[in-house]
Write a protein that holds these residues in place. Structure first.
Motif, PDB file in Angstrom:
ATOM      1  N   ALA A   1     -39.168   7.361 -26.599  1.00  0.00           N
ATOM      2  CA  ALA A   1     -40.320   8.233 -26.346  1.00  0.00           C
ATOM      3  C   ALA A   1     -41.019   8.572 -27.649  1.00  0.00           C
ATOM      4  O   ALA A   1     -40.392   8.639 -28.712  1.00  0.00           O
ATOM      5  CB  ALA A   1     -39.868   9.531 -25.664  1.00  0.00           C
ATOM      6  N   GLY A   2     -42.320   8.781 -27.554  1.00  0.00           N
ATOM      7  CA  GLY A   2     -43.112   9.245 -28.695  1.00  0.00           C
ATOM      8  C   GLY A   2     -44.156  10.215 -28.180  1.00  0.00           C
ATOM      9  O   GLY A   2     -44.522  10.174 -26.997  1.00  0.00           O
ATOM     10  N   ALA A   3     -44.615  11.100 -29.054  1.00  0.00           N
ATOM     11  CA  ALA A   3     -45.578  12.115 -28.607  1.00  0.00           C
ATOM     12  C   ALA A   3     -46.507  12.495 -29.743  1.00  0.00           C
ATOM     13  O   ALA A   3     -46.140  12.394 -30.920  1.00  0.00           O
ATOM     14  CB  ALA A   3     -44.832  13.362 -28.124  1.00  0.00           C
ATOM     15  N   VAL A   4     -47.712  12.917 -29.383  1.00  0.00           N
ATOM     16  CA  VAL A   4     -48.609  13.525 -30.365  1.00  0.00           C
ATOM     17  C   VAL A   4     -49.134  14.844 -29.796  1.00  0.00           C
ATOM     18  O   VAL A   4     -49.265  14.992 -28.578  1.00  0.00           O
ATOM     19  CB  VAL A   4     -49.809  12.617 -30.745  1.00  0.00           C
ATOM     20  N   VAL A   5     -49.419  15.782 -30.704  1.00  0.00           N
ATOM     21  CA  VAL A   5     -50.154  16.998 -30.337  1.00  0.00           C
ATOM     22  C   VAL A   5     -51.594  16.770 -30.743  1.00  0.00           C
ATOM     23  O   VAL A   5     -51.865  16.399 -31.892  1.00  0.00           O
ATOM     24  CB  VAL A   5     -49.596  18.236 -31.064  1.00  0.00           C
ATOM     25  N   LEU A   6     -52.508  16.927 -29.790  1.00  0.00           N
ATOM     26  CA  LEU A   6     -53.938  16.785 -30.075  1.00  0.00           C
ATOM     27  C   LEU A   6     -54.580  18.160 -30.034  1.00  0.00           C
ATOM     28  O   LEU A   6     -54.327  18.946 -29.112  1.00  0.00           O
ATOM     29  CB  LEU A   6     -54.625  15.918 -29.010  1.00  0.00           C
TER      30      LEU A   6
ATOM     31  N   THR B   1     -69.069  17.457 -35.027  1.00  0.00           N
ATOM     32  CA  THR B   1     -68.699  16.893 -33.726  1.00  0.00           C
ATOM     33  C   THR B   1     -67.304  17.366 -33.343  1.00  0.00           C
ATOM     34  O   THR B   1     -66.397  17.379 -34.178  1.00  0.00           O
ATOM     35  CB  THR B   1     -68.678  15.347 -33.827  1.00  0.00           C
ATOM     36  N   LEU B   2     -67.143  17.742 -32.070  1.00  0.00           N
ATOM     37  CA  LEU B   2     -65.817  18.144 -31.581  1.00  0.00           C
ATOM     38  C   LEU B   2     -64.992  16.889 -31.305  1.00  0.00           C
ATOM     39  O   LEU B   2     -65.449  15.987 -30.599  1.00  0.00           O
ATOM     40  CB  LEU B   2     -65.976  18.962 -30.290  1.00  0.00           C
ATOM     41  N   ARG B   3     -63.797  16.832 -31.892  1.00  0.00           N
ATOM     42  CA  ARG B   3     -62.939  15.654 -31.700  1.00  0.00           C
ATOM     43  C   ARG B   3     -61.503  16.078 -31.394  1.00  0.00           C
ATOM     44  O   ARG B   3     -61.098  17.191 -31.715  1.00  0.00           O
ATOM     45  CB  ARG B   3     -62.913  14.801 -32.965  1.00  0.00           C
ATOM     46  N   ALA B   4     -60.738  15.115 -30.828  1.00  0.00           N
ATOM     47  CA  ALA B   4     -59.310  15.320 -30.589  1.00  0.00           C
ATOM     48  C   ALA B   4     -58.544  14.836 -31.812  1.00  0.00           C
ATOM     49  O   ALA B   4     -58.445  13.634 -32.061  1.00  0.00           O
ATOM     50  CB  ALA B   4     -58.877  14.551 -29.354  1.00  0.00           C
ATOM     51  N   VAL B   5     -58.023  15.778 -32.581  1.00  0.00           N
ATOM     52  CA  VAL B   5     -57.350  15.475 -33.849  1.00  0.00           C
ATOM     53  C   VAL B   5     -55.835  15.447 -33.638  1.00  0.00           C
ATOM     54  O   VAL B   5     -55.283  16.322 -32.958  1.00  0.00           O
ATOM     55  CB  VAL B   5     -57.713  16.558 -34.896  1.00  0.00           C
ATOM     56  N   ILE B   6     -55.170  14.457 -34.225  1.00  0.00           N
ATOM     57  CA  ILE B   6     -53.701  14.399 -34.140  1.00  0.00           C
ATOM     58  C   ILE B   6     -53.123  15.426 -35.113  1.00  0.00           C
ATOM     59  O   ILE B   6     -53.160  15.244 -36.336  1.00  0.00           O
ATOM     60  CB  ILE B   6     -53.163  12.992 -34.466  1.00  0.00           C
ATOM     61  N   ALA B   7     -52.586  16.522 -34.558  1.00  0.00           N
ATOM     62  CA  ALA B   7     -52.054  17.596 -35.408  1.00  0.00           C
ATOM     63  C   ALA B   7     -50.613  17.321 -35.822  1.00  0.00           C
ATOM     64  O   ALA B   7     -50.126  17.857 -36.820  1.00  0.00           O
ATOM     65  CB  ALA B   7     -52.135  18.920 -34.658  1.00  0.00           C
ATOM     66  N   GLY B   8     -49.906  16.475 -35.053  1.00  0.00           N
ATOM     67  CA  GLY B   8     -48.517  16.159 -35.390  1.00  0.00           C
ATOM     68  C   GLY B   8     -47.959  15.142 -34.419  1.00  0.00           C
ATOM     69  O   GLY B   8     -48.491  14.977 -33.315  1.00  0.00           O
ATOM     70  N   SER B   9     -46.894  14.466 -34.850  1.00  0.00           N
ATOM     71  CA  SER B   9     -46.277  13.463 -33.972  1.00  0.00           C
ATOM     72  C   SER B   9     -44.768  13.631 -33.964  1.00  0.00           C
ATOM     73  O   SER B   9     -44.198  14.263 -34.866  1.00  0.00           O
ATOM     74  CB  SER B   9     -46.632  12.050 -34.450  1.00  0.00           C
ATOM     75  N   GLY B  10     -44.136  13.066 -32.944  1.00  0.00           N
ATOM     76  CA  GLY B  10     -42.675  13.126 -32.852  1.00  0.00           C
ATOM     77  C   GLY B  10     -42.162  11.964 -32.035  1.00  0.00           C
ATOM     78  O   GLY B  10     -42.943  11.281 -31.360  1.00  0.00           O
TER      79      GLY B  10
ATOM     80  N   ALA C   1     -43.758  19.298 -35.940  1.00  0.00           N
ATOM     81  CA  ALA C   1     -44.528  18.647 -37.018  1.00  0.00           C
ATOM     82  C   ALA C   1     -45.931  19.246 -37.122  1.00  0.00           C
ATOM     83  O   ALA C   1     -46.488  19.358 -38.217  1.00  0.00           O
ATOM     84  CB  ALA C   1     -44.609  17.144 -36.765  1.00  0.00           C
ATOM     85  N   ALA C   2     -46.490  19.610 -35.955  1.00  0.00           N
ATOM     86  CA  ALA C   2     -47.853  20.168 -35.937  1.00  0.00           C
ATOM     87  C   ALA C   2     -47.845  21.656 -36.286  1.00  0.00           C
ATOM     88  O   ALA C   2     -48.910  22.231 -36.546  1.00  0.00           O
ATOM     89  CB  ALA C   2     -48.471  19.960 -34.561  1.00  0.00           C
ATOM     90  N   GLY C   3     -46.668  22.279 -36.261  1.00  0.00           N
ATOM     91  CA  GLY C   3     -46.573  23.721 -36.496  1.00  0.00           C
ATOM     92  C   GLY C   3     -47.237  24.511 -35.387  1.00  0.00           C
ATOM     93  O   GLY C   3     -47.858  25.550 -35.633  1.00  0.00           O
ATOM     94  N   ILE C   4     -47.106  23.998 -34.163  1.00  0.00           N
ATOM     95  CA  ILE C   4     -47.768  24.632 -33.019  1.00  0.00           C
ATOM     96  C   ILE C   4     -46.722  25.115 -32.024  1.00  0.00           C
ATOM     97  O   ILE C   4     -45.746  24.401 -31.732  1.00  0.00           O
ATOM     98  CB  ILE C   4     -48.753  23.629 -32.370  1.00  0.00           C
ATOM     99  N   ASP C   5     -46.903  26.321 -31.517  1.00  0.00           N
ATOM    100  CA  ASP C   5     -46.002  26.886 -30.535  1.00  0.00           C
ATOM    101  C   ASP C   5     -46.278  26.250 -29.166  1.00  0.00           C
ATOM    102  O   ASP C   5     -47.439  26.023 -28.806  1.00  0.00           O
ATOM    103  CB  ASP C   5     -46.249  28.394 -30.469  1.00  0.00           C
ATOM    104  N   ALA C   6     -45.190  25.971 -28.407  1.00  0.00           N
ATOM    105  CA  ALA C   6     -45.364  25.332 -27.096  1.00  0.00           C
ATOM    106  C   ALA C   6     -46.322  26.114 -26.199  1.00  0.00           C
ATOM    107  O   ALA C   6     -47.043  25.539 -25.383  1.00  0.00           O
ATOM    108  CB  ALA C   6     -43.995  25.185 -26.413  1.00  0.00           C
TER     109      ALA C   6
END
Ligand SMILES: CC(C)(COP(=O)(O)OP(=O)(O)OC[C@H]1O[C@@H](n2cnc3c(N)ncnc32)[C@H](O)[C@@H]1OP(=O)(O)O)[C@@H](O)C(=O)NCCC(=O)NCCS
Length: 319
Positions: A163-168, A2-11, A67-72
Protein backbone atom coordinates in the motif's frame (compact mmCIF):
# COMPACT_ATOMS: atom_id res chain seq x y z
CA UNK A 1 -2.81 32.35 -7.98
CA UNK A 2 -4.22 28.95 -8.87
CA UNK A 3 -5.74 26.49 -6.41
CA UNK A 4 -4.00 23.11 -6.71
CA UNK A 5 -3.87 19.73 -4.97
CA UNK A 6 -0.42 19.68 -3.36
CA UNK A 7 1.23 16.49 -2.06
CA UNK A 8 1.81 17.37 1.61
CA UNK A 9 3.26 13.96 2.52
CA UNK A 10 3.49 10.32 1.51
CA UNK A 11 3.62 6.95 3.24
CA UNK A 12 3.69 3.25 2.46
CA UNK A 13 3.28 -0.17 4.01
CA UNK A 14 4.35 -3.68 3.05
CA UNK A 15 3.35 -7.06 4.46
CA UNK A 16 5.98 -8.55 6.77
CA UNK A 17 6.53 -11.67 4.66
CA UNK A 18 9.07 -11.09 1.84
CA UNK A 19 9.32 -13.87 -0.72
CA UNK A 20 12.28 -14.26 -3.11
CA UNK A 21 12.12 -15.84 -6.55
CA UNK A 22 14.09 -18.80 -5.19
CA UNK A 23 11.52 -19.32 -2.42
CA UNK A 24 8.72 -19.17 -5.00
CA UNK A 25 10.53 -21.74 -7.17
CA UNK A 26 10.18 -24.25 -4.30
CA UNK A 27 6.43 -24.50 -5.01
CA UNK A 28 6.02 -23.04 -8.53
CA UNK A 29 7.64 -24.44 -11.71
CA UNK A 30 9.82 -21.36 -12.31
CA UNK A 31 13.32 -20.00 -11.69
CA UNK A 32 15.02 -16.83 -10.49
CA UNK A 33 16.72 -16.50 -13.92
CA UNK A 34 13.42 -16.62 -15.85
CA UNK A 35 11.66 -14.12 -13.59
CA UNK A 36 14.55 -11.63 -13.46
CA UNK A 37 15.24 -11.79 -17.20
CA UNK A 38 11.60 -11.33 -18.26
CA UNK A 39 10.42 -8.93 -15.54
CA UNK A 40 13.22 -7.58 -13.33
CA UNK A 41 11.34 -8.87 -10.26
CA UNK A 42 13.44 -10.34 -7.41
CA UNK A 43 11.13 -10.14 -4.40
CA UNK A 44 7.49 -9.55 -3.51
CA UNK A 45 5.72 -9.13 -0.16
CA UNK A 46 2.81 -11.46 0.50
CA UNK A 47 0.11 -10.66 3.06
CA UNK A 48 -0.58 -13.04 5.93
CA UNK A 49 -4.20 -13.72 6.94
CA UNK A 50 -4.22 -10.79 9.39
CA UNK A 51 -2.88 -8.32 6.79
CA UNK A 52 -5.59 -6.94 4.52
CA UNK A 53 -6.08 -4.20 1.94
CA UNK A 54 -7.68 -2.04 4.65
CA UNK A 55 -5.00 -2.73 7.28
CA UNK A 56 -2.12 -2.04 4.86
CA UNK A 57 -3.95 1.04 3.55
CA UNK A 58 -4.41 2.28 7.11
CA UNK A 59 -0.70 1.85 7.89
CA UNK A 60 0.30 3.69 4.69
CA UNK A 61 -2.19 6.49 5.43
CA UNK A 62 -0.87 6.88 9.02
CA UNK A 63 2.66 7.21 7.71
CA UNK A 64 1.56 9.78 5.06
CA UNK A 65 -0.28 11.82 7.72
CA UNK A 66 2.82 11.78 9.94
CA UNK A 67 5.06 12.85 7.03
CA UNK A 68 2.65 15.68 6.19
CA UNK A 69 2.36 16.71 9.85
CA UNK A 70 -1.41 16.62 9.52
CA UNK A 71 -3.88 15.36 12.11
CA UNK A 72 -6.30 12.67 10.88
CA UNK A 73 -9.15 14.92 12.01
CA UNK A 74 -8.34 17.37 9.22
CA UNK A 75 -9.09 14.80 6.48
CA UNK A 76 -12.39 15.48 4.73
CA UNK A 77 -11.95 13.12 1.75
CA UNK A 78 -10.63 9.55 1.47
CA UNK A 79 -10.26 7.95 -1.96
CA UNK A 80 -8.94 4.40 -1.97
CA UNK A 81 -7.82 2.81 -5.23
CA UNK A 82 -8.12 -0.96 -5.02
CA UNK A 83 -9.30 -4.01 -6.95
CA UNK A 84 -8.94 -6.25 -3.91
CA UNK A 85 -11.21 -4.67 -1.27
CA UNK A 86 -11.74 -6.38 2.09
CA UNK A 87 -15.35 -7.07 1.12
CA UNK A 88 -17.53 -6.48 -1.95
CA UNK A 89 -19.02 -3.69 0.13
CA UNK A 90 -18.76 -1.47 2.16
CA UNK A 91 -15.93 0.43 0.51
CA UNK A 92 -12.65 -0.35 2.24
CA UNK A 93 -12.09 3.42 2.36
CA UNK A 94 -14.70 3.52 5.13
CA UNK A 95 -12.83 0.82 7.09
CA UNK A 96 -9.68 2.94 6.84
CA UNK A 97 -11.71 5.98 7.93
CA UNK A 98 -12.79 4.14 11.09
CA UNK A 99 -9.30 2.72 11.75
CA UNK A 100 -7.90 6.25 11.65
CA UNK A 101 -10.66 7.61 13.90
CA UNK A 102 -11.78 10.08 11.22
CA UNK A 103 -15.29 11.44 11.74
CA UNK A 104 -17.69 12.60 9.06
CA UNK A 105 -16.02 12.89 5.66
CA UNK A 106 -16.41 11.69 2.06
CA UNK A 107 -14.95 8.18 1.61
CA UNK A 108 -15.17 5.75 -1.30
CA UNK A 109 -13.20 3.24 -3.38
CA UNK A 110 -12.12 3.65 -7.00
CA UNK A 111 -11.49 0.59 -9.16
CA UNK A 112 -9.35 0.97 -12.27
CA UNK A 113 -6.94 -1.89 -11.52
CA UNK A 114 -3.29 -0.87 -12.02
CA UNK A 115 -4.29 2.66 -13.14
CA UNK A 116 -6.40 2.99 -10.00
CA UNK A 117 -4.09 5.34 -8.14
CA UNK A 118 -4.05 7.81 -11.04
CA UNK A 119 -7.85 7.66 -11.32
CA UNK A 120 -8.12 8.25 -7.55
CA UNK A 121 -5.58 11.09 -7.67
CA UNK A 122 -7.46 12.77 -10.51
CA UNK A 123 -10.84 12.47 -8.76
CA UNK A 124 -9.40 13.90 -5.53
CA UNK A 125 -7.57 16.65 -7.44
CA UNK A 126 -10.83 17.71 -9.10
CA UNK A 127 -12.72 17.64 -5.80
CA UNK A 128 -10.06 19.73 -4.08
CA UNK A 129 -9.85 22.29 -6.87
CA UNK A 130 -13.66 22.41 -7.08
CA UNK A 131 -14.00 23.11 -3.35
CA UNK A 132 -15.70 19.83 -2.35
CA UNK A 133 -12.85 19.04 0.06
CA UNK A 134 -9.74 20.67 1.49
CA UNK A 135 -7.49 17.85 2.72
CA UNK A 136 -7.59 14.40 1.15
CA UNK A 137 -6.05 11.01 1.66
CA UNK A 138 -5.46 9.22 -1.65
CA UNK A 139 -4.46 5.62 -1.07
CA UNK A 140 -3.57 2.67 -3.29
CA UNK A 141 -3.74 -0.65 -1.45
CA UNK A 142 -3.86 -4.20 -2.76
CA UNK A 143 -3.66 -7.84 -1.73
CA UNK A 144 -3.39 -9.40 -5.20
CA UNK A 145 -1.93 -12.57 -3.66
CA UNK A 146 -5.54 -13.44 -2.73
CA UNK A 147 -6.71 -13.44 -6.38
CA UNK A 148 -3.72 -15.21 -7.92
CA UNK A 149 -3.91 -18.70 -9.36
CA UNK A 150 -0.81 -20.20 -7.74
CA UNK A 151 -0.93 -23.00 -10.35
CA UNK A 152 -0.45 -20.46 -13.19
CA UNK A 153 3.26 -19.66 -13.35
CA UNK A 154 2.64 -17.10 -16.11
CA UNK A 155 0.90 -14.78 -13.62
CA UNK A 156 1.56 -15.77 -10.00
CA UNK A 157 5.23 -14.79 -10.08
CA UNK A 158 4.45 -11.24 -11.22
CA UNK A 159 2.41 -9.74 -8.38
CA UNK A 160 2.83 -8.68 -4.76
CA UNK A 161 0.89 -6.97 -1.95
CA UNK A 162 1.34 -3.50 -0.44
CA UNK A 163 0.00 0.00 0.00
CA UNK A 164 1.00 3.61 -0.57
CA UNK A 165 -0.71 6.87 0.28
CA UNK A 166 -0.44 10.61 -0.18
CA UNK A 167 -2.03 13.51 1.71
CA UNK A 168 -3.28 16.16 -0.70
CA UNK A 169 -3.97 19.73 0.43
CA UNK A 170 -5.80 22.37 -1.58
CA UNK A 171 -3.33 25.27 -1.73
CA UNK A 172 -2.72 28.32 -3.88
CA UNK A 173 0.58 28.24 -5.75
CA UNK A 174 2.67 26.62 -8.46
CA UNK A 175 3.10 23.18 -6.82
CA UNK A 176 0.71 20.26 -6.97
CA UNK A 177 -1.08 18.27 -9.66
CA UNK A 178 -0.62 20.26 -12.90
CA UNK A 179 -2.44 17.98 -15.35
CA UNK A 180 -3.90 14.47 -15.56
CA UNK A 181 -5.08 12.44 -18.54
CA UNK A 182 -7.08 9.22 -18.13
CA UNK A 183 -8.21 6.67 -20.71
CA UNK A 184 -10.11 3.40 -20.94
CA UNK A 185 -10.79 0.94 -23.75
CA UNK A 186 -13.07 -1.90 -22.68
CA UNK A 187 -12.55 -3.82 -25.93
CA UNK A 188 -9.46 -5.27 -24.24
CA UNK A 189 -11.26 -6.59 -21.15
CA UNK A 190 -10.36 -10.19 -21.95
CA UNK A 191 -6.60 -9.67 -22.00
CA UNK A 192 -6.37 -9.01 -18.25
CA UNK A 193 -9.29 -9.79 -15.96
CA UNK A 194 -10.54 -11.76 -12.94
CA UNK A 195 -12.76 -14.75 -13.77
CA UNK A 196 -15.29 -14.16 -10.99
CA UNK A 197 -17.41 -11.49 -9.35
CA UNK A 198 -20.54 -10.88 -7.26
CA UNK A 199 -22.87 -10.40 -10.24
CA UNK A 200 -21.63 -13.33 -12.35
CA UNK A 201 -20.12 -16.35 -10.62
CA UNK A 202 -20.78 -15.25 -7.06
CA UNK A 203 -17.14 -16.02 -6.31
CA UNK A 204 -14.11 -13.75 -6.01
CA UNK A 205 -12.30 -15.39 -8.96
CA UNK A 206 -8.67 -15.50 -10.07
CA UNK A 207 -6.55 -13.19 -12.20
CA UNK A 208 -6.15 -14.20 -15.87
CA UNK A 209 -3.77 -12.51 -18.30
CA UNK A 210 -2.52 -12.78 -21.86
CA UNK A 211 0.87 -11.31 -21.00
CA UNK A 212 2.27 -10.85 -24.52
CA UNK A 213 -0.74 -8.88 -25.72
CA UNK A 214 -0.74 -6.71 -22.59
CA UNK A 215 2.94 -5.96 -23.14
CA UNK A 216 2.33 -4.90 -26.75
CA UNK A 217 -0.30 -2.32 -25.78
CA UNK A 218 1.52 -1.01 -22.70
CA UNK A 219 4.47 0.86 -24.19
CA UNK A 220 2.44 2.52 -26.98
CA UNK A 221 -0.32 3.70 -24.62
CA UNK A 222 2.05 4.88 -21.89
CA UNK A 223 4.26 6.95 -24.17
CA UNK A 224 1.20 8.57 -25.77
CA UNK A 225 -0.51 9.47 -22.48
CA UNK A 226 2.67 10.83 -20.90
CA UNK A 227 3.18 13.16 -23.86
CA UNK A 228 -0.50 14.12 -23.69
CA UNK A 229 -0.32 14.99 -19.96
CA UNK A 230 2.94 16.92 -20.38
CA UNK A 231 1.45 18.90 -23.25
CA UNK A 232 -1.63 19.70 -21.16
CA UNK A 233 0.73 21.10 -18.50
CA UNK A 234 2.60 23.12 -21.16
CA UNK A 235 5.77 21.06 -20.59
CA UNK A 236 7.94 18.53 -22.44
CA UNK A 237 9.92 15.44 -21.42
CA UNK A 238 12.99 17.72 -21.08
CA UNK A 239 11.31 19.31 -18.03
CA UNK A 240 10.85 15.99 -16.20
CA UNK A 241 12.95 15.27 -13.11
CA UNK A 242 11.42 11.88 -12.24
CA UNK A 243 9.12 9.38 -13.89
CA UNK A 244 7.20 7.31 -11.35
CA UNK A 245 5.72 4.47 -13.34
CA UNK A 246 3.33 1.76 -12.33
CA UNK A 247 5.73 -1.08 -11.56
CA UNK A 248 4.61 -3.99 -13.74
CA UNK A 249 7.69 -5.06 -15.57
CA UNK A 250 11.23 -3.70 -15.88
CA UNK A 251 11.22 -4.17 -19.66
CA UNK A 252 8.08 -2.03 -20.05
CA UNK A 253 9.64 0.70 -17.88
CA UNK A 254 12.89 0.72 -19.87
CA UNK A 255 11.16 0.70 -23.27
CA UNK A 256 8.83 3.55 -22.25
CA UNK A 257 11.70 5.72 -20.99
CA UNK A 258 13.71 5.04 -24.16
CA UNK A 259 10.82 6.09 -26.41
CA UNK A 260 10.42 9.32 -24.45
CA UNK A 261 14.15 9.99 -24.69
CA UNK A 262 14.48 9.95 -20.88
CA UNK A 263 17.64 8.76 -19.13
CA UNK A 264 17.22 5.48 -17.23
CA UNK A 265 18.32 7.12 -13.96
CA UNK A 266 15.28 9.44 -14.07
CA UNK A 267 12.92 6.49 -13.68
CA UNK A 268 12.05 5.32 -10.17
CA UNK A 269 12.17 1.52 -10.11
CA UNK A 270 10.85 -0.63 -7.27
CA UNK A 271 9.53 -3.58 -9.29
CA UNK A 272 12.63 -5.59 -8.24
CA UNK A 273 11.64 -5.31 -4.56
CA UNK A 274 7.82 -5.14 -4.68
CA UNK A 275 6.78 -6.85 -7.97
CA UNK A 276 3.48 -5.58 -9.40
CA UNK A 277 1.32 -4.26 -6.55
CA UNK A 278 -1.31 -2.85 -8.94
CA UNK A 279 -2.90 0.37 -7.61
CA UNK A 280 -0.36 0.51 -4.76
CA UNK A 281 2.75 0.57 -6.93
CA UNK A 282 2.92 4.29 -7.84
CA UNK A 283 2.48 5.65 -4.29
CA UNK A 284 4.86 2.94 -2.99
CA UNK A 285 7.51 4.00 -5.52
CA UNK A 286 6.88 7.69 -4.85
CA UNK A 287 7.24 7.23 -1.09
CA UNK A 288 10.40 5.13 -1.51
CA UNK A 289 12.09 7.86 -3.59
CA UNK A 290 10.91 10.69 -1.31
CA UNK A 291 12.27 8.90 1.76
CA UNK A 292 15.63 8.00 0.17
CA UNK A 293 16.09 11.66 -0.80
CA UNK A 294 15.92 11.36 -4.59
CA UNK A 295 12.65 13.28 -4.97
CA UNK A 296 12.91 16.82 -3.61
CA UNK A 297 10.50 19.72 -3.26
CA UNK A 298 10.13 21.55 -6.58
CA UNK A 299 10.90 18.47 -8.72
CA UNK A 300 8.66 17.78 -11.70
CA UNK A 301 7.17 14.28 -11.55
CA UNK A 302 5.30 12.28 -14.15
CA UNK A 303 3.21 9.43 -12.79
CA UNK A 304 2.02 6.85 -15.33
CA UNK A 305 0.16 3.53 -15.36
CA UNK A 306 -1.72 1.04 -17.45
CA UNK A 307 -3.88 -1.83 -16.28
CA UNK A 308 -6.83 -4.13 -16.83
CA UNK A 309 -9.71 -2.76 -18.84
CA UNK A 310 -7.55 -1.50 -20.40
CA UNK A 311 -7.28 1.68 -18.38
CA UNK A 312 -4.28 3.98 -18.56
CA UNK A 313 -3.26 7.46 -17.56
CA UNK A 314 -0.60 9.95 -16.54
CA UNK A 315 -0.36 12.84 -14.09
CA UNK A 316 2.15 15.67 -14.07
CA UNK A 317 2.92 16.88 -10.55
CA UNK A 318 5.18 19.63 -9.22
CA UNK A 319 6.26 18.09 -5.90
C1 LIG B 1 4.22 -12.15 -18.50
C2 LIG B 1 5.48 -12.01 -19.30
C3 LIG B 1 6.67 -11.74 -18.37
C4 LIG B 1 5.76 -13.33 -20.03
O1 LIG B 1 6.89 -13.22 -20.85
P1 LIG B 1 6.83 -13.76 -22.34
O2 LIG B 1 8.16 -13.57 -22.92
O3 LIG B 1 5.68 -13.08 -23.01
O4 LIG B 1 6.57 -15.27 -22.10
P2 LIG B 1 5.40 -16.22 -22.61
O5 LIG B 1 4.17 -16.01 -21.80
O6 LIG B 1 5.26 -16.10 -24.10
O7 LIG B 1 6.02 -17.60 -22.23
C5 LIG B 1 7.29 -18.02 -22.76
C6 LIG B 1 7.64 -19.34 -22.12
O8 LIG B 1 7.94 -19.16 -20.75
C7 LIG B 1 7.15 -20.05 -19.96
N1 LIG B 1 6.84 -19.42 -18.68
C8 LIG B 1 5.79 -18.61 -18.37
N2 LIG B 1 5.87 -18.23 -17.09
C9 LIG B 1 6.99 -18.78 -16.58
C10 LIG B 1 7.59 -18.75 -15.32
N3 LIG B 1 7.09 -18.04 -14.29
N4 LIG B 1 8.74 -19.44 -15.15
C11 LIG B 1 9.28 -20.14 -16.15
N5 LIG B 1 8.74 -20.22 -17.38
C12 LIG B 1 7.61 -19.55 -17.59
C13 LIG B 1 5.92 -20.29 -20.80
O9 LIG B 1 5.30 -21.50 -20.42
C14 LIG B 1 6.51 -20.35 -22.17
O10 LIG B 1 7.10 -21.62 -22.36
P3 LIG B 1 7.03 -22.38 -23.80
O11 LIG B 1 7.75 -21.47 -24.73
O12 LIG B 1 7.71 -23.66 -23.50
O13 LIG B 1 5.57 -22.48 -24.09
C15 LIG B 1 5.38 -10.88 -20.34
O14 LIG B 1 4.47 -11.23 -21.34
C16 LIG B 1 4.94 -9.59 -19.72
O15 LIG B 1 5.65 -9.01 -18.95
N6 LIG B 1 3.75 -9.09 -20.09
C17 LIG B 1 3.20 -7.90 -19.53
C18 LIG B 1 2.49 -8.27 -18.28
C19 LIG B 1 2.16 -7.12 -17.40
O16 LIG B 1 2.97 -6.27 -17.17
N7 LIG B 1 0.93 -7.13 -16.91
C20 LIG B 1 0.47 -6.21 -15.94
C21 LIG B 1 0.01 -4.97 -16.57
S1 LIG B 1 -0.69 -4.01 -15.33
Amino acid sequence: MTLRAVIAGSGSALPKRRVSNEQLAETVDTSDEWIVERTGIKFRHIADDNETTASLGTEAARSALAAAGIDAGEIDLIVLATSTPNQTFPASATIIQTNLGIGDCTAFDVQAVCSGFLYALSVADNMLRGGAAKTALVIGSETFSRILDWEDRGTCVLFGDGAGAVVLKAEEGDSGVLASKLHADGRHNQLLYVDGGPSTTGTVGKLRMRGREVFRHAVVNLVAVMNEALEAAGLTSDDVDWVIPHQANRRILDATARKLGLAEDKVIITVDEHANTSAASIPLALDTAVRDGRIKRGDLLVLEAMGGGFTWGASVVRY
